[in-house]
Design a protein around this motif. Sequence first.
Motif, PDB file in Angstrom:
ATOM      1  N   UNK A   1       0.844  -1.185   0.000  1.00 56.52           N
ATOM      2  CA  UNK A   1       0.000   0.000   0.000  1.00 56.52           C
ATOM      3  C   UNK A   1       0.882   1.239   0.000  1.00 56.52           C
ATOM      4  N   UNK A   2       0.681   2.103  -0.977  1.00 52.05           N
ATOM      5  CA  UNK A   2       1.560   3.259  -1.123  1.00 52.05           C
ATOM      6  C   UNK A   2       2.977   2.789  -1.355  1.00 52.05           C
TER       7      UNK A   2
ATOM      8  N   UNK B   1       4.010   8.207  12.171  1.00 51.88           N
ATOM      9  CA  UNK B   1       2.655   7.684  12.341  1.00 51.88           C
ATOM     10  C   UNK B   1       1.691   8.429  11.420  1.00 51.88           C
ATOM     11  N   UNK B   2       0.610   7.748  11.022  1.00 48.72           N
ATOM     12  CA  UNK B   2      -0.366   8.377  10.137  1.00 48.72           C
ATOM     13  C   UNK B   2      -1.759   7.929  10.547  1.00 48.72           C
ATOM     14  N   UNK B   3      -2.707   8.847  10.493  1.00 43.00           N
ATOM     15  CA  UNK B   3      -4.081   8.563  10.919  1.00 43.00           C
ATOM     16  C   UNK B   3      -4.892   7.944   9.785  1.00 43.00           C
ATOM     17  N   UNK B   4      -6.041   7.390  10.156  1.00 44.41           N
ATOM     18  CA  UNK B   4      -6.938   6.822   9.148  1.00 44.41           C
ATOM     19  C   UNK B   4      -7.367   7.892   8.150  1.00 44.41           C
ATOM     20  N   UNK B   5      -7.736   9.058   8.639  1.00 47.72           N
ATOM     21  CA  UNK B   5      -8.178  10.128   7.742  1.00 47.72           C
ATOM     22  C   UNK B   5      -7.094  10.500   6.741  1.00 47.72           C
ATOM     23  N   UNK B   6      -5.855  10.575   7.201  1.00 46.47           N
ATOM     24  CA  UNK B   6      -4.762  10.936   6.302  1.00 46.47           C
ATOM     25  C   UNK B   6      -4.497   9.835   5.271  1.00 46.47           C
ATOM     26  N   UNK B   7      -4.563   8.581   5.705  1.00 42.65           N
ATOM     27  CA  UNK B   7      -4.367   7.469   4.783  1.00 42.65           C
ATOM     28  C   UNK B   7      -5.409   7.499   3.670  1.00 42.65           C
ATOM     29  N   UNK B   8      -6.646   7.797   4.033  1.00 38.13           N
ATOM     30  CA  UNK B   8      -7.720   7.851   3.042  1.00 38.13           C
ATOM     31  C   UNK B   8      -7.568   9.084   2.161  1.00 38.13           C
TER      32      UNK B   8
ATOM     33  N   UNK C   1      -5.023   4.158   1.441  1.00 36.69           N
ATOM     34  CA  UNK C   1      -5.994   3.121   1.800  1.00 36.69           C
ATOM     35  C   UNK C   1      -7.402   3.662   1.625  1.00 36.69           C
ATOM     36  N   UNK C   2      -8.337   2.760   1.369  1.00 39.84           N
ATOM     37  CA  UNK C   2      -9.742   3.114   1.464  1.00 39.84           C
ATOM     38  C   UNK C   2     -10.190   2.861   2.903  1.00 39.84           C
ATOM     39  N   UNK C   3     -11.312   3.415   3.319  1.00 43.62           N
ATOM     40  CA  UNK C   3     -11.796   3.134   4.676  1.00 43.62           C
ATOM     41  C   UNK C   3     -11.994   1.637   4.921  1.00 43.62           C
ATOM     42  N   UNK C   4     -12.451   0.914   3.891  1.00 39.26           N
ATOM     43  CA  UNK C   4     -12.654  -0.527   4.032  1.00 39.26           C
ATOM     44  C   UNK C   4     -11.328  -1.257   4.199  1.00 39.26           C
ATOM     45  N   UNK C   5     -10.305  -0.847   3.438  1.00 37.42           N
ATOM     46  CA  UNK C   5      -8.990  -1.468   3.558  1.00 37.42           C
ATOM     47  C   UNK C   5      -8.389  -1.202   4.934  1.00 37.42           C
ATOM     48  N   UNK C   6      -8.575   0.026   5.426  1.00 39.67           N
ATOM     49  CA  UNK C   6      -8.068   0.360   6.761  1.00 39.67           C
ATOM     50  C   UNK C   6      -8.692  -0.554   7.812  1.00 39.67           C
TER      51      UNK C   6
END
Length: 271
Positions: free
Chosen positions: A134-135, A181-188, A193-198
């Motif tokens: 991922x990335x 570190x990276x947050x879910x919001x930043x990953x999306x 990542x998509x929210x589902x992948x997270x």
Amino acid sequence: MRPSITYRNCTQPPKPHRAMVPVIGADVIKYEVKSKLTKGVVLMKLVYQGKTKDVFALEDGNYLLKFKDDVTGENGVFDPGANTVGLTMEGAGRAGLRLTKYFFEILKEKGIPTHYIDADIEKATMTVKPAQVFGNGLEVICRYRAVGSFLRRYGMYAKEGQPLDGLVEFTLKDDERQDPPITEDSLVMLGILTPEEYKTIKNLAKEISKIVKEELAKKGMELYDIKFEFGRIGEDKEIALIDEISGGNMRVYKDGEYIEPLLLAKLVLED
């Protein structure tokens, strides 16, 4: 172009349990395979040199991981959370592979997807399925106690060793920026990542960590934290555990004392 060199005792065979005579030229290694099942030449190409493993592409589309004796840390002190090679421990590569094989085969029995195919402990190599990261690569840490980088970041609030109840963190694989570190919001938002992948990766990390924690508890040991990598495998791009599960990417304690990677493998795998 460097001259071709012939090696008679190479330690990077593409398939376990076969007699091979390798010839190296540029970054491509030829192996003459002599076995009851297969005769011929197998080619593999060095595609990546990591801190603790080298990666080779095989002719059949799979990959070969060569485990090294290097471990992460700083100033000669082992630290699974570090992003530099801190020291070399003789036997660490084979010990890491033995644990990885042990845990990956447990995960296979439980139906948890991984990239693992097989391993050759003597040669310190593991054959794996191709995976898309991922990335540019993510690391996922599951924490049961406050130690390491978590304590360094949040020491104003956290106490050393305090319970964290399987807290999951995501970090970017980025040596230049110290694996931030990276947050879910930043990953999306960044399209990593998509929210589902997270959600899938987080749940897998917690499930795998629980399995490892329970296996260690059978030996009277406690898992403090563990680091994973995930990727997509197969035609359906299934999310799966990749890389390894070894003493080099976890902190384990027994009777309040940290257990170094070589001893950990011995304690886990002894009868």
